[in-house]
Design a protein around this motif. Structure first.
Motif, PDB file in Angstrom:
ATOM      1  N   ARG A  63       0.889  -1.056   0.022  1.00 49.82           N
ATOM      2  CA  ARG A  63       0.073  -0.097   0.173  1.00 49.82           C
ATOM      3  C   ARG A  63       0.806   0.997   0.062  1.00 49.82           C
ATOM      4  NH1 ARG A  63      -2.834   3.755   3.342  1.00 49.82           N
ATOM      5  NH2 ARG A  63      -5.004   4.124   2.348  1.00 49.82           N
ATOM      6  N   ASN A  64       0.793   2.251  -0.920  1.00 49.11           N
ATOM      7  CA  ASN A  64       1.452   3.465  -1.086  1.00 49.11           C
ATOM      8  C   ASN A  64       2.810   3.268  -1.002  1.00 49.11           C
ATOM      9  OD1 ASN A  64      -0.696   5.162  -0.821  1.00 49.11           O
ATOM     10  ND2 ASN A  64      -0.944   5.206   1.275  1.00 49.11           N
ATOM     11  N   ALA A  65       3.255   2.445  -2.009  1.00 46.56           N
ATOM     12  CA  ALA A  65       4.601   2.288  -2.089  1.00 46.56           C
ATOM     13  C   ALA A  65       5.497   3.568  -2.331  1.00 46.56           C
ATOM     14  CB  ALA A  65       4.901   1.416  -3.566  1.00 46.56           C
ATOM     15  N   TYR A  66       6.529   3.570  -1.541  1.00 46.83           N
ATOM     16  CA  TYR A  66       7.416   4.809  -1.694  1.00 46.83           C
ATOM     17  C   TYR A  66       6.461   6.067  -1.499  1.00 46.83           C
ATOM     18  CZ  TYR A  66      10.513   1.420  -3.707  1.00 46.83           C
ATOM     19  OH  TYR A  66      11.471   0.186  -3.674  1.00 46.83           O
ATOM     20  N   ARG A  67       5.722   5.956  -0.752  1.00 52.28           N
ATOM     21  CA  ARG A  67       4.783   7.198  -0.367  1.00 52.28           C
ATOM     22  C   ARG A  67       4.648   7.101   1.239  1.00 52.28           C
ATOM     23  NH1 ARG A  67       1.276   9.373  -4.625  1.00 52.28           N
ATOM     24  NH2 ARG A  67       1.547   7.933  -6.444  1.00 52.28           N
ATOM     25  N   GLU A  68       4.193   8.380   1.703  1.00 48.92           N
ATOM     26  CA  GLU A  68       3.832   8.379   2.938  1.00 48.92           C
ATOM     27  C   GLU A  68       2.705   7.459   3.279  1.00 48.92           C
ATOM     28  OE1 GLU A  68       3.425  12.589   4.213  1.00 48.92           O
ATOM     29  OE2 GLU A  68       1.992  11.744   5.907  1.00 48.92           O
ATOM     30  N   GLY A  69       2.992   6.649   4.429  1.00 50.46           N
ATOM     31  CA  GLY A  69       2.096   5.436   4.887  1.00 50.46           C
ATOM     32  C   GLY A  69       2.272   4.353   4.277  1.00 50.46           C
ATOM     33  N   GLN A  70       3.510   4.132   3.698  1.00 44.76           N
ATOM     34  CA  GLN A  70       3.918   2.991   3.112  1.00 44.76           C
ATOM     35  C   GLN A  70       3.677   1.559   3.867  1.00 44.76           C
ATOM     36  OE1 GLN A  70       7.441   2.426   0.630  1.00 44.76           O
ATOM     37  NE2 GLN A  70       8.046   0.914   2.150  1.00 44.76           N
ATOM     38  N   LYS A  71       3.114   0.532   3.388  1.00 45.30           N
ATOM     39  CA  LYS A  71       2.896  -0.925   4.027  1.00 45.30           C
ATOM     40  C   LYS A  71       3.197  -2.024   3.325  1.00 45.30           C
ATOM     41  CE  LYS A  71      -0.606  -1.869   7.488  1.00 45.30           C
ATOM     42  NZ  LYS A  71      -2.061  -1.695   8.128  1.00 45.30           N
ATOM     43  N   VAL A  72       3.965  -2.678   3.764  1.00 44.61           N
ATOM     44  CA  VAL A  72       4.244  -4.001   2.821  1.00 44.61           C
ATOM     45  C   VAL A  72       3.926  -5.296   3.792  1.00 44.61           C
ATOM     46  CG1 VAL A  72       6.049  -5.174   1.794  1.00 44.61           C
ATOM     47  CG2 VAL A  72       6.083  -2.674   1.768  1.00 44.61           C
ATOM     48  N   GLN A  73       3.247  -6.128   3.396  1.00 41.40           N
ATOM     49  CA  GLN A  73       2.570  -7.199   4.125  1.00 41.40           C
ATOM     50  C   GLN A  73       2.686  -8.431   3.064  1.00 41.40           C
ATOM     51  OE1 GLN A  73      -1.213  -5.225   4.889  1.00 41.40           O
ATOM     52  NE2 GLN A  73      -0.680  -5.829   7.142  1.00 41.40           N
ATOM     53  N   LEU A  74       3.027  -9.485   3.988  1.00 41.74           N
ATOM     54  CA  LEU A  74       3.006 -10.811   3.068  1.00 41.74           C
ATOM     55  C   LEU A  74       1.790 -11.464   3.831  1.00 41.74           C
ATOM     56  CD1 LEU A  74       6.719 -11.269   3.063  1.00 41.74           C
ATOM     57  CD2 LEU A  74       5.450 -10.883   1.285  1.00 41.74           C
ATOM     58  N   THR A  75       1.070 -12.497   2.992  1.00 36.50           N
ATOM     59  CA  THR A  75       0.190 -13.305   3.337  1.00 36.50           C
ATOM     60  C   THR A  75       0.079 -14.508   2.378  1.00 36.50           C
ATOM     61  OG1 THR A  75      -2.216 -13.281   4.349  1.00 36.50           O
ATOM     62  CG2 THR A  75      -1.884 -11.864   2.420  1.00 36.50           C
ATOM     63  N   THR A  76      -1.133 -15.040   2.223  1.00 39.48           N
ATOM     64  CA  THR A  76      -1.379 -16.233   1.489  1.00 39.48           C
ATOM     65  C   THR A  76      -2.875 -15.966   0.745  1.00 39.48           C
ATOM     66  OG1 THR A  76      -2.361 -17.551   3.261  1.00 39.48           O
ATOM     67  CG2 THR A  76      -0.156 -17.886   2.943  1.00 39.48           C
ATOM     68  N   LEU A  77      -2.978 -16.608  -0.424  1.00 41.29           N
ATOM     69  CA  LEU A  77      -4.254 -16.766  -0.804  1.00 41.29           C
ATOM     70  C   LEU A  77      -5.533 -16.821   0.061  1.00 41.29           C
ATOM     71  CD1 LEU A  77      -4.492 -18.119  -4.390  1.00 41.29           C
ATOM     72  CD2 LEU A  77      -5.030 -15.701  -3.718  1.00 41.29           C
ATOM     73  N   GLU A  78      -5.308 -18.039   0.920  1.00 37.76           N
ATOM     74  CA  GLU A  78      -6.197 -18.291   2.016  1.00 37.76           C
ATOM     75  C   GLU A  78      -6.611 -17.185   2.747  1.00 37.76           C
ATOM     76  OE1 GLU A  78      -4.823 -21.498   4.286  1.00 37.76           O
ATOM     77  OE2 GLU A  78      -6.657 -21.418   5.571  1.00 37.76           O
ATOM     78  N   HIS A  79      -5.666 -16.352   3.444  1.00 39.35           N
ATOM     79  CA  HIS A  79      -6.061 -15.280   4.118  1.00 39.35           C
ATOM     80  C   HIS A  79      -6.098 -13.804   3.526  1.00 39.35           C
ATOM     81  CE1 HIS A  79      -5.562 -18.052   7.585  1.00 39.35           C
ATOM     82  NE2 HIS A  79      -4.184 -18.330   7.017  1.00 39.35           N
ATOM     83  N   LEU A  80      -5.822 -13.864   2.471  1.00 40.97           N
ATOM     84  CA  LEU A  80      -6.164 -12.504   1.681  1.00 40.97           C
ATOM     85  C   LEU A  80      -6.911 -11.499   2.139  1.00 40.97           C
ATOM     86  CD1 LEU A  80      -4.988 -10.678  -0.634  1.00 40.97           C
ATOM     87  CD2 LEU A  80      -6.691 -11.949  -2.206  1.00 40.97           C
ATOM     88  N   LEU A  81      -8.218 -11.970   2.266  1.00 39.65           N
ATOM     89  CA  LEU A  81      -9.501 -11.323   2.575  1.00 39.65           C
ATOM     90  C   LEU A  81      -9.552 -10.879   4.104  1.00 39.65           C
ATOM     91  CD1 LEU A  81     -11.927 -13.034   0.632  1.00 39.65           C
ATOM     92  CD2 LEU A  81     -10.612 -10.927  -0.425  1.00 39.65           C
ATOM     93  N   GLU A  82      -8.541 -11.173   4.930  1.00 35.04           N
ATOM     94  CA  GLU A  82      -8.446 -10.714   6.237  1.00 35.04           C
ATOM     95  C   GLU A  82      -7.452  -9.363   6.425  1.00 35.04           C
ATOM     96  OE1 GLU A  82      -6.604 -14.011   8.290  1.00 35.04           O
ATOM     97  OE2 GLU A  82      -8.069 -15.463   7.476  1.00 35.04           O
ATOM     98  N   TYR A  83      -7.224  -8.707   5.292  1.00 32.72           N
ATOM     99  CA  TYR A  83      -6.307  -7.709   5.323  1.00 32.72           C
ATOM    100  C   TYR A  83      -7.111  -6.483   4.782  1.00 32.72           C
ATOM    101  CZ  TYR A  83      -2.411 -10.559   6.476  1.00 32.72           C
ATOM    102  OH  TYR A  83      -1.436 -11.440   6.885  1.00 32.72           O
ATOM    103  N   ASP A  84      -6.407  -5.287   5.168  1.00 29.98           N
ATOM    104  CA  ASP A  84      -7.129  -4.052   4.725  1.00 29.98           C
ATOM    105  C   ASP A  84      -6.627  -3.745   3.427  1.00 29.98           C
ATOM    106  OD1 ASP A  84      -8.959  -3.162   6.652  1.00 29.98           O
ATOM    107  OD2 ASP A  84      -7.529  -2.336   7.889  1.00 29.98           O
ATOM    108  N   ILE A  85      -7.485  -3.919   2.366  1.00 33.95           N
ATOM    109  CA  ILE A  85      -6.776  -3.676   0.899  1.00 33.95           C
ATOM    110  C   ILE A  85      -7.595  -2.521   0.302  1.00 33.95           C
ATOM    111  CG2 ILE A  85      -6.672  -4.750  -1.406  1.00 33.95           C
ATOM    112  CD1 ILE A  85      -6.156  -7.245   0.258  1.00 33.95           C
TER     113      ILE A  85
END
Lengths: 272, 272
Positions: B218-240
């Motif tokens: 999220r917001n790559a190389y901008r303020e508020g950048q967030k990098v997260q790793l997950t799996t297809l199984e758990h994808l929908l548990e994240y704020d996207i």
């Protein structure tokens, strides 16, 4: 960023190494990210394939430089990881974007194997900081010179079957042809691989018209740049080599005023 | 480059216009191509969406600036073409790479329609020079922050069904899932589109394991950048959200030492 400490018996903090994996972009200096130039300037050791290092020779005068030939990727990546782990500031360079068919994967893979081995023994080690600096890849560069072919969903496929079975590549070509993706071909031909492009064309033609627009970009933003427009039907009549990126339009891509343009969308068969 | 003269009755050569279509990269200034900065500095008129112009406000002090809101793309593109055709030096800006789901297609399309109309009447017109300046797109940026997920064949798919029927998007998701592409999702979710990401996940899971690595940037190389790793199984548990790029690995992509790495190739089932 701060190096992550492993082990608990550290008495004196040694110098933390740093490893930058850098894409140089297509070649023209003003398309190279300033961040890439900065990490090269700050490096003690710069590692790369001869041709890429020649491209940045003016940045290398005060540095240790490790030059190697095209096929020595594992040697280069290993040297980069070992030197950074020994506390040096290291930069390993790729052309284009190091993260797209570039050196980033091999370097990070070797690094993680080494880290996992180290984690298994008791000696204290400071891991180097690692940064992947993104760059303008062949798909970005070729697209800008052709017009706007990548306005809609696209797939990048390498036709090199050195590390991938042709059956896998063929399946991918058929899948994206049937689902109407724009297709960017990397490594369409090399000195030792001649038939793959013809076979790719044959597979694409099973789902797409012979009149489908194709853009050919050789040496994008380098000396000898050549931009040509053709169609799937006539693709094999052109000189295509390992320095050429091939962009195949989707069913809606058109050439207008000498530029390849893919519309942004579909609406009941009408282009947008 | 020199403007192409149309018509034969020109008495005085008017000023030849110039139109640059520019991608600003992900946001951080040192990932913006120097060529992009140069064409903005040389422009008389800079046109863009408000948020992108704020990002380069320090370059705009002596310029005419046309600011507009997110949905006014056609208005912006038309103004850019008309102003350049009237002899002005114009720059229209996109985020990322203007050539990847950006403004380049719309601008070139409007330009070519205008040129074709003009070619049909007798009045002499000088066509402006046009340049598409490539940039670092969300796929380049997200990939560099995740590690090296794009080391092998990949597909970019936008989940926005505003201009594309969902049936087309769904067919594409199934095609690339079955052919084991790494998949980069643009526009995974917006304020008005909620269900598409879940449906995409469902289609991917028909061909790929729940344990498949997924990177969220999220917001790559901008303020508020967030990098997260997950799996297809758990994808929908994240704020996207609409500022997130989703990268779904292929069957060989692994997470090692916190980085997403796709091997360079396959050999008899063994990763390389």
């Amino acid at each position: 960023m701060v190096g992550k400490r492993k082990g608990e018996h550290m008495l004196h903090a040694p110098h933390v190494g740093y490893l930058a994996i850098v894409g140089l972009g297509p070649g023209q200096r003003d398309l190279m990210a300033p961040r890439a130039i900065q990490v090269i300037q700050e490096a003690e050791l710069v590692i790369g394939y001869r041709v890429y290092l020649e491209q940045i020779h003016d940045l290398l005068s005060d540095k240790d430089v490790h030059v190697s030939e095209l096929t020595h990727e594992v040697e280069r990546a290993t040297l980069a990881v070992q030197s950074a782990s020994a506390g040096r500031r290291v930069c390993i360079v790729s052309s284009g974007d190091a993260g797209i068919y570039g050196m980033a994967g091999l370097v990070l893979d070797i690094f993680s194997r080494q880290s996992e081995e180290i984690a298994g023994n008791a000696s204290p080690v400071l891991e180097p900081d690692i940064e992947v600096v993104p760059g303008i890849s062949a798909l970005n560069a070729a697209s800008s010179l052709l017009g706007a072919p990548l306005m809609h969903d696209f797939a990048a496929i390498s036709l090199s079957d050195l590390l991938t079975p042709w059956t896998t590549i063929a399946q991918r070509l058929s899948a994206v042809a049937s689902a109407d993706f724009v297709v960017v071909l990397y490594n369409p031909i090399s000195r030792k691989r001649h038939w793959q492009l013809g076979e790719a064309r044959r597979l694409l033609l099973e789902h797409r018209a012979g009149t489908t627009s194709v853009g050919l970009v050789r040496n994008a933003y380098r000396e000898g740049q050549k931009v040509q427009l053709t169609t799937l039907e006539h693709l094999l009549e052109y000189d295509i080599d390992m320095f050429t990126t091939v962009v195949i339009g989707n069913s809606c891509t058109r050439v207008r005023q000498g530029r390849m343009i893919t519309p942004r969308g579909y609406e009941q068969g009408r282009l947008l």
